[in-house]
Design an enzyme around this catalytic site. Sequence first.
Site, PDB file in Angstrom:
ATOM      1  N   CYS A  19     -49.044  47.661 -15.926  1.00  0.00           N
ATOM      2  CA  CYS A  19     -50.509  47.569 -15.894  1.00  0.00           C
ATOM      3  C   CYS A  19     -51.148  48.839 -15.364  1.00  0.00           C
ATOM      4  O   CYS A  19     -51.708  48.865 -14.257  1.00  0.00           O
ATOM      5  CB  CYS A  19     -50.909  46.363 -15.071  1.00  0.00           C
ATOM      6  SG  CYS A  19     -50.330  44.875 -15.891  1.00  0.00           S
ATOM      7  N   GLU A  20     -51.024  49.899 -16.116  1.00  0.00           N
ATOM      8  CA  GLU A  20     -51.612  51.198 -15.793  1.00  0.00           C
ATOM      9  C   GLU A  20     -51.872  51.884 -17.123  1.00  0.00           C
ATOM     10  O   GLU A  20     -50.972  51.926 -17.976  1.00  0.00           O
ATOM     11  CB  GLU A  20     -50.608  52.109 -15.061  1.00  0.00           C
ATOM     12  CG  GLU A  20     -50.102  51.600 -13.775  1.00  0.00           C
ATOM     13  CD  GLU A  20     -50.643  52.357 -12.572  1.00  0.00           C
ATOM     14  OE1 GLU A  20     -51.356  53.351 -12.746  1.00  0.00           O
ATOM     15  OE2 GLU A  20     -50.335  51.904 -11.466  1.00  0.00           O
TER      16      GLU A  20
ATOM     17  N   ARG B 198     -41.764  60.650 -16.352  1.00  0.00           N
ATOM     18  CA  ARG B 198     -42.179  62.025 -16.662  1.00  0.00           C
ATOM     19  C   ARG B 198     -43.443  62.123 -17.523  1.00  0.00           C
ATOM     20  O   ARG B 198     -44.316  62.926 -17.224  1.00  0.00           O
ATOM     21  CB  ARG B 198     -41.024  62.808 -17.312  1.00  0.00           C
ATOM     22  CG  ARG B 198     -39.745  62.833 -16.471  1.00  0.00           C
ATOM     23  CD  ARG B 198     -38.695  63.820 -16.966  1.00  0.00           C
ATOM     24  NE  ARG B 198     -39.124  65.183 -16.746  1.00  0.00           N
ATOM     25  CZ  ARG B 198     -39.625  65.957 -17.658  1.00  0.00           C
ATOM     26  NH1 ARG B 198     -39.722  65.540 -18.904  1.00  0.00           N
ATOM     27  NH2 ARG B 198     -40.022  67.171 -17.353  1.00  0.00           N
TER      28      ARG B 198
ATOM     29  N   TYR C 236     -33.895  63.230 -14.407  1.00  0.00           N
ATOM     30  CA  TYR C 236     -35.206  62.769 -13.916  1.00  0.00           C
ATOM     31  C   TYR C 236     -35.717  61.581 -14.724  1.00  0.00           C
ATOM     32  O   TYR C 236     -36.920  61.442 -14.944  1.00  0.00           O
ATOM     33  CB  TYR C 236     -36.207  63.944 -13.889  1.00  0.00           C
ATOM     34  CG  TYR C 236     -35.673  65.137 -13.126  1.00  0.00           C
ATOM     35  CD1 TYR C 236     -35.463  65.043 -11.753  1.00  0.00           C
ATOM     36  CD2 TYR C 236     -35.324  66.323 -13.766  1.00  0.00           C
ATOM     37  CE1 TYR C 236     -34.937  66.126 -11.036  1.00  0.00           C
ATOM     38  CE2 TYR C 236     -34.799  67.404 -13.061  1.00  0.00           C
ATOM     39  CZ  TYR C 236     -34.608  67.290 -11.701  1.00  0.00           C
ATOM     40  OH  TYR C 236     -34.079  68.359 -11.003  1.00  0.00           O
TER      41      TYR C 236
ATOM     42  N   PRO D  64     -27.943  73.904 -10.765  1.00  0.00           N
ATOM     43  CA  PRO D  64     -28.596  73.335 -11.941  1.00  0.00           C
ATOM     44  C   PRO D  64     -28.563  71.814 -11.895  1.00  0.00           C
ATOM     45  O   PRO D  64     -27.598  71.216 -11.427  1.00  0.00           O
ATOM     46  CB  PRO D  64     -27.732  73.850 -13.108  1.00  0.00           C
ATOM     47  CG  PRO D  64     -26.379  74.032 -12.498  1.00  0.00           C
ATOM     48  CD  PRO D  64     -26.589  74.408 -11.053  1.00  0.00           C
TER      49      PRO D  64
ATOM     50  N   GLY E 230     -33.281  75.148 -12.023  1.00  0.00           N
ATOM     51  CA  GLY E 230     -34.545  75.407 -12.707  1.00  0.00           C
ATOM     52  C   GLY E 230     -34.460  75.736 -14.175  1.00  0.00           C
ATOM     53  O   GLY E 230     -35.488  75.842 -14.850  1.00  0.00           O
TER      54      GLY E 230
ATOM     55  N   TYR F 187     -46.261  64.057 -15.558  1.00  0.00           N
ATOM     56  CA  TYR F 187     -46.438  65.475 -15.944  1.00  0.00           C
ATOM     57  C   TYR F 187     -46.954  65.632 -17.370  1.00  0.00           C
ATOM     58  O   TYR F 187     -46.876  66.738 -17.924  1.00  0.00           O
ATOM     59  CB  TYR F 187     -45.108  66.235 -15.880  1.00  0.00           C
ATOM     60  CG  TYR F 187     -44.206  65.926 -14.718  1.00  0.00           C
ATOM     61  CD1 TYR F 187     -44.566  66.272 -13.413  1.00  0.00           C
ATOM     62  CD2 TYR F 187     -42.963  65.318 -14.914  1.00  0.00           C
ATOM     63  CE1 TYR F 187     -43.723  65.996 -12.353  1.00  0.00           C
ATOM     64  CE2 TYR F 187     -42.113  65.041 -13.856  1.00  0.00           C
ATOM     65  CZ  TYR F 187     -42.504  65.387 -12.580  1.00  0.00           C
ATOM     66  OH  TYR F 187     -41.658  65.119 -11.530  1.00  0.00           O
TER      67      TYR F 187
ATOM     68  N   ARG G  88     -31.204  69.591 -14.283  1.00  0.00           N
ATOM     69  CA  ARG G  88     -31.674  69.219 -15.610  1.00  0.00           C
ATOM     70  C   ARG G  88     -30.794  69.754 -16.736  1.00  0.00           C
ATOM     71  O   ARG G  88     -30.466  69.042 -17.671  1.00  0.00           O
ATOM     72  CB  ARG G  88     -33.096  69.773 -15.782  1.00  0.00           C
ATOM     73  CG  ARG G  88     -33.786  69.305 -17.046  1.00  0.00           C
ATOM     74  CD  ARG G  88     -35.096  70.090 -17.255  1.00  0.00           C
ATOM     75  NE  ARG G  88     -35.895  70.226 -16.081  1.00  0.00           N
ATOM     76  CZ  ARG G  88     -36.901  69.411 -15.742  1.00  0.00           C
ATOM     77  NH1 ARG G  88     -37.225  68.409 -16.516  1.00  0.00           N
ATOM     78  NH2 ARG G  88     -37.583  69.623 -14.631  1.00  0.00           N
TER      79      ARG G  88
HETATM   80  N1  LLP Z   1     -32.415  73.071  -6.286  1.00  0.00           N
HETATM   81  C1  LLP Z   1     -33.521  72.700  -5.622  1.00  0.00           C
HETATM   82  C2  LLP Z   1     -33.705  73.144  -4.252  1.00  0.00           C
HETATM   83  C3  LLP Z   1     -34.476  71.892  -6.263  1.00  0.00           C
HETATM   84  O1  LLP Z   1     -35.582  71.535  -5.611  1.00  0.00           O
HETATM   85  C4  LLP Z   1     -34.264  71.460  -7.591  1.00  0.00           C
HETATM   86  C5  LLP Z   1     -35.230  70.606  -8.283  1.00  0.00           C
HETATM   87  C6  LLP Z   1     -33.071  71.868  -8.227  1.00  0.00           C
HETATM   88  C7  LLP Z   1     -32.176  72.674  -7.554  1.00  0.00           C
HETATM   89  C8  LLP Z   1     -32.731  71.455  -9.624  1.00  0.00           C
HETATM   90  O2  LLP Z   1     -33.637  71.924 -10.547  1.00  0.00           O
HETATM   91  P1  LLP Z   1     -33.338  71.744 -12.114  1.00  0.00           P
HETATM   92  O3  LLP Z   1     -32.139  72.604 -12.455  1.00  0.00           O
HETATM   93  O4  LLP Z   1     -33.080  70.318 -12.361  1.00  0.00           O
HETATM   94  O5  LLP Z   1     -34.588  72.211 -12.741  1.00  0.00           O
HETATM   95  N2  LLP Z   1     -38.934  65.492 -11.508  1.00  0.00           N
HETATM   96  C9  LLP Z   1     -39.200  66.757 -12.155  1.00  0.00           C
HETATM   97  C10 LLP Z   1     -38.261  67.844 -11.691  1.00  0.00           C
HETATM   98  C11 LLP Z   1     -38.303  68.090 -10.192  1.00  0.00           C
HETATM   99  C12 LLP Z   1     -37.318  69.134  -9.747  1.00  0.00           C
HETATM  100  C13 LLP Z   1     -37.253  69.248  -8.274  1.00  0.00           C
HETATM  101  N3  LLP Z   1     -36.300  70.183  -7.755  1.00  0.00           N
HETATM  102  C14 LLP Z   1     -39.163  66.556 -13.661  1.00  0.00           C
HETATM  103  O6  LLP Z   1     -38.910  65.450 -14.112  1.00  0.00           O
HETATM  104  O7  LLP Z   1     -39.423  67.495 -14.418  1.00  0.00           O
END
Ligand code: LLP
Length: 427
Positions: free
Chosen positions: A349-350, A319, A378, A281, A244, A323, A283
């Site tokens: 086409c959107e 993205r 992502y 982690p 996150g 979002y 992202r």
């Molecule tokens: N652990 C779990 C259980 C998760 O559901 C996620 C992300 C992560 C770890 C990794 O999170 P990160 O460190 O990448 O924030 N498609 C969206 C992001 C969706 C994230 C879903 N879960 C975007 O492009 O912002």
Amino acid sequence: MTNMATTTEPPRTADISWDGVDLQALAQKLGTPCHVYSATAIRQRIGALRAALHGMNALVCYAAKANSNVAILQLMTEAGFGADIVSAGEMHRSLRAGIPAQRIVFSGVGKSADEIVEALSAGIARFNVESADELHLLQRLAAERGVTAYAAVRVNPDVDALTHAKISTGKSENKFGVGIDEARRWFAESARLTHVRLDGLHVHIGSQMLDPDPIRMALRRVADFWRELVAAGHAINSIDVGGGLGVCYRAGRDQPIAIEDYVAIIRHALADFRGRILLEPGRWLAAEAGALLTRVIRVKQGRQRRFLVTDAAMTELLRPSLYDAWHEIAPVTLEARPVQTYDIVGPVCETGDTFAVDRELPRCEAGDLLMIRTTGAYGASMASNYNSRPLAAEVLLDRGRYAVVRQRQTFEDMLAGERPVRQWENA
Ligand code: LLP
């Protein structure tokens, strides 16, 4: 015309080469759209994370969903990291990239019986269980195979991650995890689980978090619960703090939490925890190490707006459409040019196939190469074939060299497995 042309700041040299590779030459050779990833940038993040975790009993399980290309997963293998997976597909990729099963954790609300069986057979480290139904299914499937599954309860701490609603996961109205009350009952009844060792806690409240307070709050709730469980005689051997951690998409606006500060929050919350701490982690490790190269197909002057139509679309980077995410966009050139305002759109086409609205950019013409930044996470992992667009190439850059780590899909690749009816069958 509303916008006066002014001259841009001199472009940064980062706009023409990256990780020692000339981006114009690369795009010429491989075509566009094309995802590029800097191995050096990813290794730097890996190094910084490892340094921050120094002395802790911690395992990093990279969230494969962020970028599941096997070459990226291989960098995680080389770092000694594990993987956080959410499907059997991600498990296959992780294993193929050399990540040992013993470093794989499986999260997600919809693990199917087949996926659980595959993961049990592979011998993954742990299941992050998100419902009573899943817990009982895991017990039954493990018992049938005479194996023990290690499990953590994914706790939903009911904390607002203060991020985009679509990537917020830790509020009680979200589908993820179970409340602490329910988790408490699971532990109270855990002696009945003959083939599941319920000895872990897991929490993940959202993604692209820039504010440390929700992280602190969620970890405090998890730490309090862990102490309560220990006092009640339960052994807790692992606490998984999820992922996150946010990154900087927009310079001057997004202020990410420094990795040392993030780890300090974990150290503080779990100071007297002696088991293993898992981190997931995604992202933070990959986003800033990637860019999407795209060419301008044409500039279209509409009645109200000036459109820059690129050969990349929502199919390569969803993205902004999904979002309203902001990604920096820059021409790959060292020329100083007057600024123009554009809506930057793809060919799909959107109307939602829009990367940016009212964006000021050095003036562009058909054929110009652009880079869309911060797409290492992502980006390709959320790609689709919509409008029958073949998947883009992915390229790893490393100190002056490059390797194509995913070939651009051919039309044949795209159609593989699809066919007109030759023969009807009865079910
Ligand atoms: N652990 C779990 C259980 C998760 O559901 C996620 C992300 C992560 C770890 C990794 O999170 P990160 O460190 O990448 O924030 N498609 C969206 C992001 C969706 C994230 C879903 N879960 C975007 O492009 O912002």
